[in-house]
Design a protein around this motif. Structure first.
Motif, short mmCIF file in Angstrom:
data_model
loop_
_atom_site.label_atom_id
_atom_site.label_comp_id
_atom_site.label_asym_id
_atom_site.label_seq_id
_atom_site.Cartn_x
_atom_site.Cartn_y
_atom_site.Cartn_z
N MET A 163 0.80 -1.21 0.00
CA MET A 163 0.00 0.00 0.00
C MET A 163 0.84 1.27 0.00
O MET A 163 0.31 2.38 -0.12
N ASP A 164 2.15 1.15 0.13
CA ASP A 164 3.02 2.33 0.09
C ASP A 164 2.92 3.02 -1.27
O ASP A 164 2.87 2.34 -2.31
N PRO A 165 2.92 4.35 -1.31
CA PRO A 165 2.80 5.07 -2.58
C PRO A 165 3.86 4.71 -3.61
O PRO A 165 3.61 4.73 -4.82
N ASP A 166 5.07 4.36 -3.14
CA ASP A 166 6.15 4.03 -4.08
C ASP A 166 6.23 2.54 -4.36
O ASP A 166 7.20 2.07 -4.96
N VAL A 167 5.21 1.77 -3.96
CA VAL A 167 5.16 0.34 -4.27
C VAL A 167 3.91 0.04 -5.09
O VAL A 167 3.99 -0.13 -6.30
N HIS A 173 4.47 -9.75 -7.78
CA HIS A 173 5.09 -8.71 -8.59
C HIS A 173 6.45 -8.39 -7.98
O HIS A 173 6.56 -8.18 -6.77
N PRO A 174 7.51 -8.34 -8.77
CA PRO A 174 8.85 -8.20 -8.21
C PRO A 174 9.18 -6.82 -7.66
O PRO A 174 10.19 -6.66 -6.97
N ALA A 175 8.36 -5.80 -7.93
CA ALA A 175 8.72 -4.43 -7.57
C ALA A 175 8.85 -4.22 -6.06
O ALA A 175 9.72 -3.47 -5.61
N GLY A 176 7.98 -4.85 -5.29
CA GLY A 176 8.04 -4.66 -3.84
C GLY A 176 9.34 -5.16 -3.25
O GLY A 176 9.99 -4.47 -2.45
N ASP A 196 4.89 -17.65 3.79
CA ASP A 196 4.02 -18.80 4.00
C ASP A 196 3.28 -19.23 2.74
O ASP A 196 2.54 -20.21 2.78
N ARG A 197 3.49 -18.53 1.61
CA ARG A 197 2.77 -18.87 0.39
C ARG A 197 3.75 -19.06 -0.77
O ARG A 197 4.51 -18.15 -1.12
N VAL A 198 3.70 -20.25 -1.36
CA VAL A 198 4.59 -20.55 -2.48
C VAL A 198 4.32 -19.63 -3.65
O VAL A 198 5.25 -19.08 -4.26
N GLU A 199 3.03 -19.43 -3.98
CA GLU A 199 2.67 -18.63 -5.16
C GLU A 199 2.89 -17.14 -4.96
O GLU A 199 2.81 -16.37 -5.92
N ARG A 200 3.18 -16.71 -3.75
CA ARG A 200 3.44 -15.29 -3.48
C ARG A 200 4.89 -15.08 -3.02
O ARG A 200 5.69 -14.45 -3.69
N ASP A 201 5.22 -15.61 -1.84
CA ASP A 201 6.53 -15.34 -1.24
C ASP A 201 7.67 -16.08 -1.94
O ASP A 201 8.73 -15.51 -2.21
N TRP A 202 7.46 -17.38 -2.21
CA TRP A 202 8.48 -18.14 -2.93
C TRP A 202 8.66 -17.57 -4.33
O TRP A 202 9.79 -17.37 -4.81
N ALA A 203 7.55 -17.27 -4.99
CA ALA A 203 7.60 -16.79 -6.37
C ALA A 203 8.30 -15.44 -6.48
O ALA A 203 9.08 -15.22 -7.41
N VAL A 204 8.03 -14.53 -5.56
CA VAL A 204 8.67 -13.22 -5.66
C VAL A 204 10.18 -13.33 -5.41
O VAL A 204 10.99 -12.65 -6.04
N ALA A 205 10.57 -14.22 -4.50
CA ALA A 205 12.00 -14.44 -4.28
C ALA A 205 12.65 -15.03 -5.52
O ALA A 205 13.74 -14.61 -5.93
N GLN A 206 11.98 -16.01 -6.14
CA GLN A 206 12.52 -16.63 -7.34
C GLN A 206 12.70 -15.61 -8.46
O GLN A 206 13.63 -15.72 -9.27
N SER A 207 11.83 -14.62 -8.53
CA SER A 207 11.94 -13.61 -9.60
C SER A 207 13.22 -12.79 -9.47
O SER A 207 13.65 -12.15 -10.43
#
Length: 257
Positions: A163-167, A173-176, A196-207
């Motif tokens: 929710m940060d204006p610059d995010v 999404h890799p921007a955060g 705790d979520r593969v499709e969110r936390d694991w995926a963003v790290a992999q990106s």
């Protein structure tokens, strides 16, 4: 190391070399506290409120809001801070401002008093151990995180919210995460994501080509998992701490959510 299907406690992607890491990035919801327990407690309050009002309007708004955020995350949407309210309002026949007020009350404010009772066992020792070893602790959350961290009794040097204006984007999404790495001035190979979520936390790290650990009650093929913060994987961080030692304050605490 609990959660692995490999022999001798090995992780699918190899051991975590904590001594080589400078930055540890935590997700918040479901990672630092038991989200199922919190939602069960909140459901009791929602049902009581619905009975008093003789309306399921609040429950419907919150359900639609969570569904819309999932869709926005899957779509790698931008400008999520506004779009999440607009999309929910369209589905519920309410104004975006009415949706915003409901979310702020029932997702951001009311759960705060319950968070301490839902905090994951041993997480405070992991935070203390990381701080004692001079590592930068960051939190990357899809929801506003500052007040939740305070309620949990935890501190981080970098706190970033979708929710940060610059995010303005949700994981994966890799921007955060890019924003966190930039603020920390640490390359991805010297950082790790804990979620705790593969499709969110694991995926963003992999990106970002970054290691990740996922909190899970069961092993997940090809994914490095742990059941709790007292697991063997965290011993290099927590074993040097004397029992009952107070958590060191995080370095250069800056809150931005």
């Amino acid at each position: 190391m609990t959660g692995s299907t490999l022999p001798n406690g090995a992780l699918p992607n190899g051991a975590v070399h904590w001594d080589r890491l400078r930055l540890v990035v935590f997700d918040l919801d479901g990672t630092l506290y038991d989200q199922r327990r919190l939602r069960a407690l909140m459901l009791l309050r929602l049902v009581a409120d619905a009975a008093r009002r003789r309306s399921l309007g609040t429950i419907r708004i919150l359900r639609a809001f969570r569904d819309c955020r999932e869709e926005l995350g899957d779509a790698l949407a931008t400008n999520v801070a506004e779009r999440q309210y607009e999309l929910t309002a369209e589905r519920c026949g309410r104004s975006p401002e009415a949706v915003r007020k409901t979310v702020e009350e029932w997702i951001e404010r009311r759960p705060l008093e319950l968070l301490q009772a839902c905090r994951c066992y041993g997480v405070e020792r992991v935070f203390a151990g990381l701080a004692a070893q001079g590592k930068t602790i960051a939190v990357l959350s899809d929801y506003p995180a500052s007040e939740k961290l305070k309620a949990l009794g935890l501190g981080a040097s970098i706190v970033v919210s979708a929710m940060d204006p610059d995010v303005g984007v949700l994981k994966p999404h890799p921007a955060g995460l890019a924003h966190v790495l930039d603020r920390a001035q640490v390359p991805a190979e010297q950082a790790i994501m804990i979620g705790d979520r593969v499709e969110r936390d694991w995926a963003v790290a992999q990106s970002h080509g970054m290691r990740a650990l996922i909190r899970s009650a069961r092993p997940i093929a090809g994914v490095d998992t742990f059941r709790g913060y007292d697991d063997e994987i965290f011993w290099p961080v927590t074993e040097p701490l004397p029992m009952g030692a107070p958590a060191p304050a995080p370095r250069s605490l800056t809150i931005s959510s």
